[in-house]
Motif scaffolding. Structure first.
Motif, PDB file in Angstrom:
ATOM      1  N   PHE A  48       0.838  -1.202   0.000  1.00 23.64           N
ATOM      2  CA  PHE A  48       0.000   0.000   0.000  1.00 23.64           C
ATOM      3  C   PHE A  48       0.874   1.254   0.000  1.00 23.64           C
ATOM      4  O   PHE A  48       0.654   2.180  -0.776  1.00 23.64           O
ATOM      5  CB  PHE A  48      -0.907  -0.019   1.240  1.00 23.64           C
ATOM      6  N   ARG A  49       1.881   1.250   0.857  1.00 23.86           N
ATOM      7  CA  ARG A  49       2.771   2.409   0.967  1.00 23.86           C
ATOM      8  C   ARG A  49       3.691   2.525  -0.258  1.00 23.86           C
ATOM      9  O   ARG A  49       3.903   3.611  -0.802  1.00 23.86           O
ATOM     10  CB  ARG A  49       3.612   2.302   2.237  1.00 23.86           C
TER      11      ARG A  49
ATOM     12  N   TRP B  71       1.869   3.624  -3.506  1.00 18.86           N
ATOM     13  CA  TRP B  71       1.534   5.048  -3.433  1.00 18.86           C
ATOM     14  C   TRP B  71       2.751   5.908  -3.735  1.00 18.86           C
ATOM     15  O   TRP B  71       2.681   6.862  -4.513  1.00 18.86           O
ATOM     16  CB  TRP B  71       0.968   5.380  -2.056  1.00 18.86           C
TER      17      TRP B  71
ATOM     18  N   ILE C  52      -2.625   8.510   5.198  1.00 19.01           N
ATOM     19  CA  ILE C  52      -3.636   7.887   4.336  1.00 19.01           C
ATOM     20  C   ILE C  52      -3.946   6.472   4.820  1.00 19.01           C
ATOM     21  O   ILE C  52      -5.110   6.080   4.932  1.00 19.01           O
ATOM     22  CB  ILE C  52      -3.165   7.859   2.875  1.00 19.01           C
ATOM     23  N   TRP C  53      -2.898   5.702   5.095  1.00 17.10           N
ATOM     24  CA  TRP C  53      -3.091   4.329   5.567  1.00 17.10           C
ATOM     25  C   TRP C  53      -3.915   4.299   6.850  1.00 17.10           C
ATOM     26  O   TRP C  53      -4.854   3.504   6.977  1.00 17.10           O
ATOM     27  CB  TRP C  53      -1.738   3.665   5.774  1.00 17.10           C
TER      28      TRP C  53
ATOM     29  N   LEU D 136      -6.901  -1.957  -4.493  1.00 21.05           N
ATOM     30  CA  LEU D 136      -7.667  -1.451  -3.354  1.00 21.05           C
ATOM     31  C   LEU D 136      -8.896  -2.314  -3.100  1.00 21.05           C
ATOM     32  O   LEU D 136      -9.258  -2.571  -1.941  1.00 21.05           O
ATOM     33  CB  LEU D 136      -8.070   0.005  -3.603  1.00 21.05           C
TER      34      LEU D 136
ATOM     35  N   TYR E  99      -6.862   7.590  -1.663  1.00 28.92           N
ATOM     36  CA  TYR E  99      -5.516   7.101  -1.995  1.00 28.92           C
ATOM     37  C   TYR E  99      -4.840   7.971  -3.050  1.00 28.92           C
ATOM     38  O   TYR E  99      -3.708   8.421  -2.865  1.00 28.92           O
ATOM     39  CB  TYR E  99      -5.648   5.666  -2.499  1.00 28.92           C
TER      40      TYR E  99
ATOM     41  N   VAL F 149       1.751   9.165   3.331  1.00 28.91           N
ATOM     42  CA  VAL F 149       1.156   7.853   3.058  1.00 28.91           C
ATOM     43  C   VAL F 149       0.752   7.164   4.366  1.00 28.91           C
ATOM     44  O   VAL F 149      -0.208   6.382   4.396  1.00 28.91           O
ATOM     45  CB  VAL F 149       2.104   6.961   2.218  1.00 28.91           C
TER      46      VAL F 149
END
Length: 206
Positions: A98-99, A102, A200-201, A149, A170, A197
């Motif tokens: 995820f990180r 991004w 966001i997470w 996602l 995101y 990020v």
């Protein structure tokens, strides 16, 4: 324009994405001209001249300007997907991917300004209406971020919200950050990316 064109050519080679020489010239010229003059200021005649292709010949590759723009969109999507989703990162934990994904998005757009400019204009144009249904139907093949996602929601890694809400949370900050960095002509620092990020997470994780 030369530096951006060299980057685009290098990127095509690196991703092993095949184009005929003429189509590559047309794509490069289209990206250059749209960045500087927008869609309306980039007629087929101007693109052909900049690409050193006869006006009649350009229609051999693309029946209309709409066809050229839409094909260039899907082509750029493929380049972006190949850069953002790296095979060696597939086995990492979801939160790590995820990180990383991004940050890959931010780095790509900051390093490829003409593609960023094109995609920004495309999403705000009538051209997007012609492909919108395909964008969401072809999740795994062409809309990998959407699919990534959606998988996070299914695996209970992300909150059980509509995937488009997660997508907005995101991508929105990434696009906004790149836009402001390009406007201010600054290079984003790694710690800045890590901080954003993480925010966001924490906002979307289960």
């Amino acid at each position: 324009m030369t530096q951006q064109r060299e980057k685009f050519t290098y990127l095509c080679d690196r991703m092993n994405i095949q184009l005929t020489e003429k189509k590559e010239q047309i794509f490069r010229s289209t990206l250059d001209l749209i960045h500087h003059f927008g869609f309306h200021g980039s007629p087929m005649s101007k693109i052909a001249k900049d690409a050193d292709v006869a006006v009649g010949s350009i229609y051999h590759y693309f029946p209309s300007k709409d066809d050229l723009i839409i094909e260039l969109y899907w082509y750029c999507k493929e380049i972006i997907n190949n850069y953002v989703f790296k095979a060696e990162e597939n086995n990492l934990a979801y939160d790590q991917r995820f990180r990383i994904i991004w940050k890959n998005i931010v780095r790509f757009y900051q390093d490829h300004v003409y593609i960023f400019s094109f995609m920004e204009q495309f999403y705000g144009s009538p051209f997007y209406e012609e492909v919108r249904s395909s964008v969401f139907k072809e999740k795994s093949e062409r809309n990998k971020i959407f699919h990534f996602l959606e998988t996070g929601i299914e695996q209970k890694q992300l909150k059980d919200l509509h995937v488009r809400l997660i997508l907005a949370a995101y991508l929105g900050p990434a696009i906004s950050l790149v836009r402001s960095a390009l406007y201010e002509k600054i290079r984003l620092e790694e710690d800045q990316l890590d901080t954003l990020v993480e925010i966001i997470w924490n906002g979307v994780k289960k």
